[in-house]
Design a protein around this motif. Structure first.
Motif, PDB file in Angstrom:
ATOM      1  N   ILE A  43      -1.493   3.134  12.467  1.00  0.00           N
ATOM      2  CA  ILE A  43      -1.311   2.432  11.190  1.00  0.00           C
ATOM      3  C   ILE A  43      -0.051   2.984  10.514  1.00  0.00           C
ATOM      4  N   CYS A  44       0.453   2.252   9.525  1.00  0.00           N
ATOM      5  CA  CYS A  44       1.719   2.677   8.927  1.00  0.00           C
ATOM      6  C   CYS A  44       1.498   3.886   8.017  1.00  0.00           C
ATOM      7  N   GLN A  45       2.582   4.608   7.780  1.00  0.00           N
ATOM      8  CA  GLN A  45       2.464   5.849   7.006  1.00  0.00           C
ATOM      9  C   GLN A  45       2.123   5.607   5.551  1.00  0.00           C
ATOM     10  N   ARG A  46       2.531   4.446   5.032  1.00  0.00           N
ATOM     11  CA  ARG A  46       2.209   4.184   3.627  1.00  0.00           C
ATOM     12  C   ARG A  46       0.701   3.990   3.449  1.00  0.00           C
ATOM     13  N   CYS A  47       0.098   3.196   4.333  1.00  0.00           N
ATOM     14  CA  CYS A  47      -1.352   2.999   4.250  1.00  0.00           C
ATOM     15  C   CYS A  47      -2.075   4.329   4.424  1.00  0.00           C
ATOM     16  N   ASN A  48      -1.655   5.059   5.445  1.00  0.00           N
ATOM     17  CA  ASN A  48      -2.357   6.292   5.764  1.00  0.00           C
ATOM     18  C   ASN A  48      -2.153   7.362   4.693  1.00  0.00           C
ATOM     19  N   HIS A  99       1.863  -4.217  14.632  1.00  0.00           N
ATOM     20  CA  HIS A  99       1.751  -4.352  13.176  1.00  0.00           C
ATOM     21  C   HIS A  99       0.589  -3.518  12.639  1.00  0.00           C
ATOM     22  N   CYS A 100       0.763  -3.027  11.419  1.00  0.00           N
ATOM     23  CA  CYS A 100      -0.290  -2.247  10.771  1.00  0.00           C
ATOM     24  C   CYS A 100      -1.496  -3.155  10.516  1.00  0.00           C
ATOM     25  N   SER A 101      -2.656  -2.744  10.977  1.00  0.00           N
ATOM     26  CA  SER A 101      -3.865  -3.567  10.835  1.00  0.00           C
ATOM     27  C   SER A 101      -4.331  -3.654   9.392  1.00  0.00           C
ATOM     28  N   LEU A 102      -3.801  -2.797   8.540  1.00  0.00           N
ATOM     29  CA  LEU A 102      -4.251  -2.799   7.145  1.00  0.00           C
ATOM     30  C   LEU A 102      -3.311  -3.620   6.266  1.00  0.00           C
ATOM     31  N   CYS A 103      -2.016  -3.261   6.257  1.00  0.00           N
ATOM     32  CA  CYS A 103      -1.088  -3.956   5.349  1.00  0.00           C
ATOM     33  C   CYS A 103      -0.279  -5.040   6.053  1.00  0.00           C
ATOM     34  N   GLY A 104      -0.283  -5.056   7.375  1.00  0.00           N
ATOM     35  CA  GLY A 104       0.402  -6.111   8.121  1.00  0.00           C
ATOM     36  C   GLY A 104       1.876  -5.849   8.394  1.00  0.00           C
TER      37      GLY A 104
END
Ligand SMILES: [Zn+2]
Length: 379
Positions: free
Chosen positions: A69-74, A18-23
Motif C-alpha cells: 500500500i502507499c506510504q501516505r495511507c500506511n 495501485h494502492c488498494s486503499l486510496c487508489g
C-alpha cells in the motif's frame, strides 16, 4: 472529481500497481509491503507463526499475509488511526478502553483489514484452475463486485471524504436521512476459559461480515448500509450487558452473518452518488426505508446450522437436530441469556439441568431451543 473516484473504485485496479486503499498508482507514489494484520496486534498475541483459520488463507501464517500500500495511507491516513487504537487494544482491558473510539473509526479499521484480505485473495489465482484458459480467483469474480462496497468505504476514508448510506426513497434530501453504512456491535468477552485463545478473526466476504476478538473485546461488523442495525438489532438485545464466552461470540457472529443471507435481493444492491454538501459518497440502497428486507421465506435452518457449525467448530448435525430444533449456547428455554459454564461447579450444574445438553469437542453446553432466534423474534 469524486464521480471519477467512484468509477475508479468500481474498476478495481490491480493490487500490484495501485494502492488498494486510496487508489494512487505506485508508479508515481512511494509504497511499501505491509502486514495486513498490524504488527502491534501480531506482537500482542504472538501471532507471527500462527496459522490463520479464515477460509481463503487456510494454512497461511499471519506474518506472511502482506500487501503493498502507499506510504501516505500506511504512515498518515490509516497510520494515525492505528496509532490511536494500538494502545487501547493492547492494554489488557480493550472493552473498556475502546469506549472513547466511535463506531465509524472501528468500522474503518476493521474494514481495512477485511478489505485488504479480500484484495489479496482476489489477486491470487485459485491453483485448481490455473491450467484453464481463464484461471479462477480464490475469491470468485462473481463474489468480488459485492465486496467493492467495502472498497468504496476505504477509498472515502483514505481521501478524506465521508461515506453514507440512505434508502431508496430518501434521495431527494439525503442530508436528512443519511446514516452509517455499517452495523457494528461490541461485546464484552468472558476470558475465564483458558482453553480458548485470546484472539480470533472470522470473516465472510459473501455477506461482508467480519468478527474480531481480542482479549475481553469482541466486535462484529457488517458492511450492509446499516440494515442489520435497523431491522435485526432487537433480536440480539438479550445479550446486552453480558460477557460472552468465545464460543458464544462465535455463535453470535455466525447468526448475524447468516441474517444477511435472507435479505431481499434489492437490499444487496446499491447505487453510488456523490453529494457535494456532505462531501461524501452516498450509497443508496434499492429498498425503501420502511421495508424490512429480512425475509422469513429465505430462512433455511440447514444453511444457518452450517454457518454456526463452521464458526464454532462443531458438526452441523449437532446444531440442527433431527426433530428440526436448533441448539444454541446463547439462551435458555425462556430466551434469557445463558452464562456459559466454565468452572467445575458451573459444568456440574449444567449437567444436572435436564434442559441442557453437554457435549462437543469443547465440552460446551448447548441448549435446545424449540424456536431459534430466527423464528421466535425474542432472541
Ligand atoms: Zn494509498
Amino acid at each position: 472529481m469524486s464521480l471519477r473516484m467512484i468509477r475508479d473504485v468500481l474498476k478495481a485496479r490491480e493490487v500490484l500497481t495501485h494502492c488498494s486503499l486510496c487508489g494512487r498508482a505506485f508508479a508515481r507514489f512511494p509504497s511499501d509491503e505491509e502486514h495486513i494484520f498490524p504488527r502491534w496486534l501480531q506482537h500482542h498475541h504472538e501471532l507471527w507463526n500462527r496459522k490463520l483459520n479464515i477460509p481463503n488463507f487456510l494454512g497461511k501464517r499471519y506474518k506472511t499475509v502482506k500487501i503493498t500500500i502507499c506510504q501516505r495511507c500506511n504512515g498518515t491516513t490509516f497510520g494515525a488511526l492505528e496509532t490511536r487504537l494500538a494502545p487501547l487494544l493492547t492494554n489488557g482491558d480493550p472493552f473498556t478502553s475502546i469506549v472513547t473510539v466511535c463506531d465509524a473509526e472501528l468500522a474503518v479499521w476493521l474494514g481495512k483489514i477485511f478489505w485488504l484480505l479480500i484484495r489479496k485473495s482476489h489477486s491470487v489465482i485459485d491453483y485448481r484452475t490455473r491450467g484453464l484458459p481463464k484461471p479462477g480467483r480464490i475469491i470468485p469474480d462473481e463474489l468480488f463486485p459485492g465486496t467493492l462496497y467495502l472498497g468504496m468505504m476505504q477509498r472515502a476514508f483514505a481521501t478524506g471524504k465521508g461515506f453514507e448510506s440512505c434508502f431508496n426513497n430518501d434521495l431527494l434530501i439525503p442530508e436528512l436521512f443519511c446514516g452509517a453504512p455499517f452495523s457494528l456491535y461490541r461485546f464484552r468477552i468472558d476470558t475465564r476459559d483458558n482453553r480458548f485463545e485470546a484472539f480470533d478473526f472470522m470473516d465472510n466476504p459473501a455477506t461482508l461480515g467480519v468478527a474480531f476478538r481480542s482479549d475481553n473485546l469482541g466486535i462484529i461488523c457488517i458492511f450492509d448500509g446499516g440494515l442489520h442495525r435497523r431491522f435485526r438489532q432487537h433480536w440480539y438485545e438479550f445479550l446486552a450487558g453480558h460477557a460472552l464466552h468465545p464460543l458464544q461470540f462465535a455463535e453470535v457472529a455466525a447468526r448475524i452473518i447468516y441474517d444477511q443471507t435472507v435479505l431481499h435481493e434489492d437490499a444487496t444492491r446499491v447505487t453510488y452518488y456523490w453529494n457535494k454538501a456532505l462531501n461524501a459518497i452516498v450509497s443508496q440502497m434499492h429498498t425503501p426505508r420502511y421495508f424490512n428486507p429480512y425475509l422469513e421465506v429465505h430462512h433455511d435452518p440447514k444453511r444457518q446450522a452450517d454457518l454456526i457449525a463452521r464458526f464454532t467448530f462443531n458438526d452441523p448435525s449437532w446444531i440442527l437436530r433431527p426433530d428440526g430444533s436448533m441448539v444454541t449456547c446463547l439462551h435458555d428455554l425462556n430466551g434469557d441469556f445463558l452464562r456459559f459454564a466454565v468452572t467445575d461447579e458451573e459444568l456440574a450444574a449444567a449437567r444436572a439441568d435436564p434442559n441442557q445438553i453437554v457435549f462437543g469437542p469443547m465440552n460446551s453446553d448447548w441448549r435446545v431451543s424449540e424456536h431459534g432466534p430466527s423464528s421466535s423474534g425474542s432472541a
